[in-house]
Design a protein around this motif. Structure first.
Motif, PDB file in Angstrom:
ATOM      1  N   THR A 172      56.311 -28.882 -49.446  1.00  0.00           N
ATOM      2  CA  THR A 172      57.111 -28.365 -50.548  1.00  0.00           C
ATOM      3  C   THR A 172      56.255 -28.462 -51.793  1.00  0.00           C
ATOM      4  O   THR A 172      56.004 -29.551 -52.304  1.00  0.00           O
ATOM      5  CB  THR A 172      58.410 -29.174 -50.726  1.00  0.00           C
ATOM      6  OG1 THR A 172      59.135 -29.142 -49.501  1.00  0.00           O
ATOM      7  CG2 THR A 172      59.264 -28.592 -51.827  1.00  0.00           C
ATOM      8  N   ILE A 200      59.574 -25.879 -56.375  1.00  0.00           N
ATOM      9  CA  ILE A 200      61.030 -25.931 -56.304  1.00  0.00           C
ATOM     10  C   ILE A 200      61.598 -25.157 -57.493  1.00  0.00           C
ATOM     11  O   ILE A 200      61.116 -25.292 -58.614  1.00  0.00           O
ATOM     12  CB  ILE A 200      61.527 -27.395 -56.311  1.00  0.00           C
ATOM     13  CG1 ILE A 200      61.044 -28.109 -55.041  1.00  0.00           C
ATOM     14  CG2 ILE A 200      63.046 -27.460 -56.436  1.00  0.00           C
ATOM     15  CD1 ILE A 200      61.321 -29.602 -55.010  1.00  0.00           C
ATOM     16  N   GLU A 243      68.629 -33.758 -59.022  1.00  0.00           N
ATOM     17  CA  GLU A 243      68.184 -33.750 -57.624  1.00  0.00           C
ATOM     18  C   GLU A 243      66.846 -33.042 -57.481  1.00  0.00           C
ATOM     19  O   GLU A 243      65.973 -33.480 -56.738  1.00  0.00           O
ATOM     20  CB  GLU A 243      69.235 -33.090 -56.733  1.00  0.00           C
ATOM     21  CG  GLU A 243      68.890 -33.118 -55.262  1.00  0.00           C
ATOM     22  CD  GLU A 243      68.776 -34.517 -54.676  1.00  0.00           C
ATOM     23  OE1 GLU A 243      67.844 -34.747 -53.867  1.00  0.00           O
ATOM     24  OE2 GLU A 243      69.599 -35.380 -55.013  1.00  0.00           O
ATOM     25  N   MET A 288      63.471 -34.636 -56.039  1.00  0.00           N
ATOM     26  CA  MET A 288      62.802 -33.997 -54.904  1.00  0.00           C
ATOM     27  C   MET A 288      61.346 -33.695 -55.247  1.00  0.00           C
ATOM     28  O   MET A 288      60.450 -33.898 -54.415  1.00  0.00           O
ATOM     29  CB  MET A 288      63.549 -32.715 -54.524  1.00  0.00           C
ATOM     30  CG  MET A 288      63.161 -32.133 -53.188  1.00  0.00           C
ATOM     31  SD  MET A 288      64.104 -30.632 -52.775  1.00  0.00           S
ATOM     32  CE  MET A 288      65.713 -31.318 -52.462  1.00  0.00           C
ATOM     33  N   CYS A 289      61.097 -33.224 -56.463  1.00  0.00           N
ATOM     34  CA  CYS A 289      59.719 -32.955 -56.901  1.00  0.00           C
ATOM     35  C   CYS A 289      58.888 -34.225 -56.888  1.00  0.00           C
ATOM     36  O   CYS A 289      57.732 -34.214 -56.442  1.00  0.00           O
ATOM     37  CB  CYS A 289      59.706 -32.347 -58.302  1.00  0.00           C
ATOM     38  SG  CYS A 289      60.198 -30.623 -58.371  1.00  0.00           S
ATOM     39  N   ARG A 320      59.395 -36.971 -55.082  1.00  0.00           N
ATOM     40  CA  ARG A 320      59.181 -37.429 -53.700  1.00  0.00           C
ATOM     41  C   ARG A 320      58.133 -36.592 -52.972  1.00  0.00           C
ATOM     42  O   ARG A 320      57.378 -37.106 -52.168  1.00  0.00           O
ATOM     43  CB  ARG A 320      60.490 -37.367 -52.903  1.00  0.00           C
ATOM     44  CG  ARG A 320      61.483 -38.447 -53.218  1.00  0.00           C
ATOM     45  CD  ARG A 320      62.627 -38.498 -52.218  1.00  0.00           C
ATOM     46  NE  ARG A 320      63.321 -37.246 -52.008  1.00  0.00           N
ATOM     47  CZ  ARG A 320      64.362 -36.813 -52.709  1.00  0.00           C
ATOM     48  NH1 ARG A 320      64.839 -37.545 -53.695  1.00  0.00           N
ATOM     49  NH2 ARG A 320      64.940 -35.671 -52.429  1.00  0.00           N
ATOM     50  N   ARG A 321      58.108 -35.302 -53.257  1.00  0.00           N
ATOM     51  CA  ARG A 321      57.246 -34.389 -52.504  1.00  0.00           C
ATOM     52  C   ARG A 321      56.004 -33.945 -53.264  1.00  0.00           C
ATOM     53  O   ARG A 321      55.212 -33.173 -52.745  1.00  0.00           O
ATOM     54  CB  ARG A 321      58.056 -33.171 -52.080  1.00  0.00           C
ATOM     55  CG  ARG A 321      59.203 -33.555 -51.157  1.00  0.00           C
ATOM     56  CD  ARG A 321      59.989 -32.370 -50.722  1.00  0.00           C
ATOM     57  NE  ARG A 321      61.053 -32.781 -49.828  1.00  0.00           N
ATOM     58  CZ  ARG A 321      61.617 -31.977 -48.956  1.00  0.00           C
ATOM     59  NH1 ARG A 321      61.223 -30.727 -48.857  1.00  0.00           N
ATOM     60  NH2 ARG A 321      62.587 -32.412 -48.186  1.00  0.00           N
ATOM     61  N   VAL A 354      67.125 -25.476 -55.515  1.00  0.00           N
ATOM     62  CA  VAL A 354      68.118 -26.538 -55.666  1.00  0.00           C
ATOM     63  C   VAL A 354      69.082 -26.068 -56.743  1.00  0.00           C
ATOM     64  O   VAL A 354      68.682 -25.844 -57.887  1.00  0.00           O
ATOM     65  CB  VAL A 354      67.475 -27.879 -56.072  1.00  0.00           C
ATOM     66  CG1 VAL A 354      68.542 -28.952 -56.244  1.00  0.00           C
ATOM     67  CG2 VAL A 354      66.432 -28.308 -55.048  1.00  0.00           C
ATOM     68  N   PHE A 403      69.137 -25.894 -51.268  1.00  0.00           N
ATOM     69  CA  PHE A 403      69.842 -27.164 -51.306  1.00  0.00           C
ATOM     70  C   PHE A 403      70.950 -27.004 -52.339  1.00  0.00           C
ATOM     71  O   PHE A 403      70.671 -26.833 -53.533  1.00  0.00           O
ATOM     72  CB  PHE A 403      68.882 -28.282 -51.688  1.00  0.00           C
ATOM     73  CG  PHE A 403      69.459 -29.660 -51.611  1.00  0.00           C
ATOM     74  CD1 PHE A 403      69.382 -30.398 -50.428  1.00  0.00           C
ATOM     75  CD2 PHE A 403      70.074 -30.230 -52.702  1.00  0.00           C
ATOM     76  CE1 PHE A 403      69.916 -31.680 -50.353  1.00  0.00           C
ATOM     77  CE2 PHE A 403      70.610 -31.509 -52.651  1.00  0.00           C
ATOM     78  CZ  PHE A 403      70.525 -32.225 -51.467  1.00  0.00           C
TER      79      PHE A 403
END
Length: 137
Positions: A5, A8, A26, A30-31, A33-34, A104, A133
């Motif tokens: 990923t 996003i 979120e 997510m950014c 984490r990935r 997202v 998502f």
């Protein structure tokens, strides 16, 4: 196997009086984490309801910049984009043009008319070429 990923997309509806930014939060998480980059986008209407707004793209660009300043995404490479047109179509189009990996976005609580007419989120889920998502508001 976990997909890569890299990018996003998080569309934001800045027109709501009381905004819930669960999808934005979120997307930032997510950014982080990935290790992905983030596009925060909003869509200006074709015809502005507020007659005091002469240039809707300039107006909504300023509003989106203010939103991002007020809600910093520390540690995330972020870009803002303002489009003009039908929200559901512009989200899908932007995702395709930029080769987004994940969208997202918020989804309002379902109502009867949502089931009959479809919502922005349901259109995006149905038509996007990437994963979507959906964060319930």
């Amino acid at each position: 196997m976990l997909r890569d990923t890299n990018l996003i997309l998080c569309p934001i509806n800045l027109r709501h009086a009381k905004l819930d930014f669960g999808a934005y939060d979120e997307a930032i998480a997510m950014c982080r984490r990935r290790g992905a980059r983030l596009i925060v986008a909003t869509v200006a209407p074709e015809m502005e309801r507020n007659l005091n707004i002469r240039d809707s793209v300039a107006y909504w660009t300023a509003q989106l910049e203010k939103f991002v300043t007020d809600h910093p995404a520390e540690g995330v490479e972020l870009e803002t984009v303002v489009r003009k047109g039908a929200v559901h179509r512009q989200i899908v189009k932007l995702a395709e043009e930029r080769n987004v990996d994940v969208i997202v976005m918020e989804s309002a609580n379902p109502k009867v008319q949502d089931y009959l007419l479809g919502t922005t989120a349901s259109h995006v889920v149905t038509h996007a070429n990437c994963s979507v998502f959906v964060v319930r508001g």
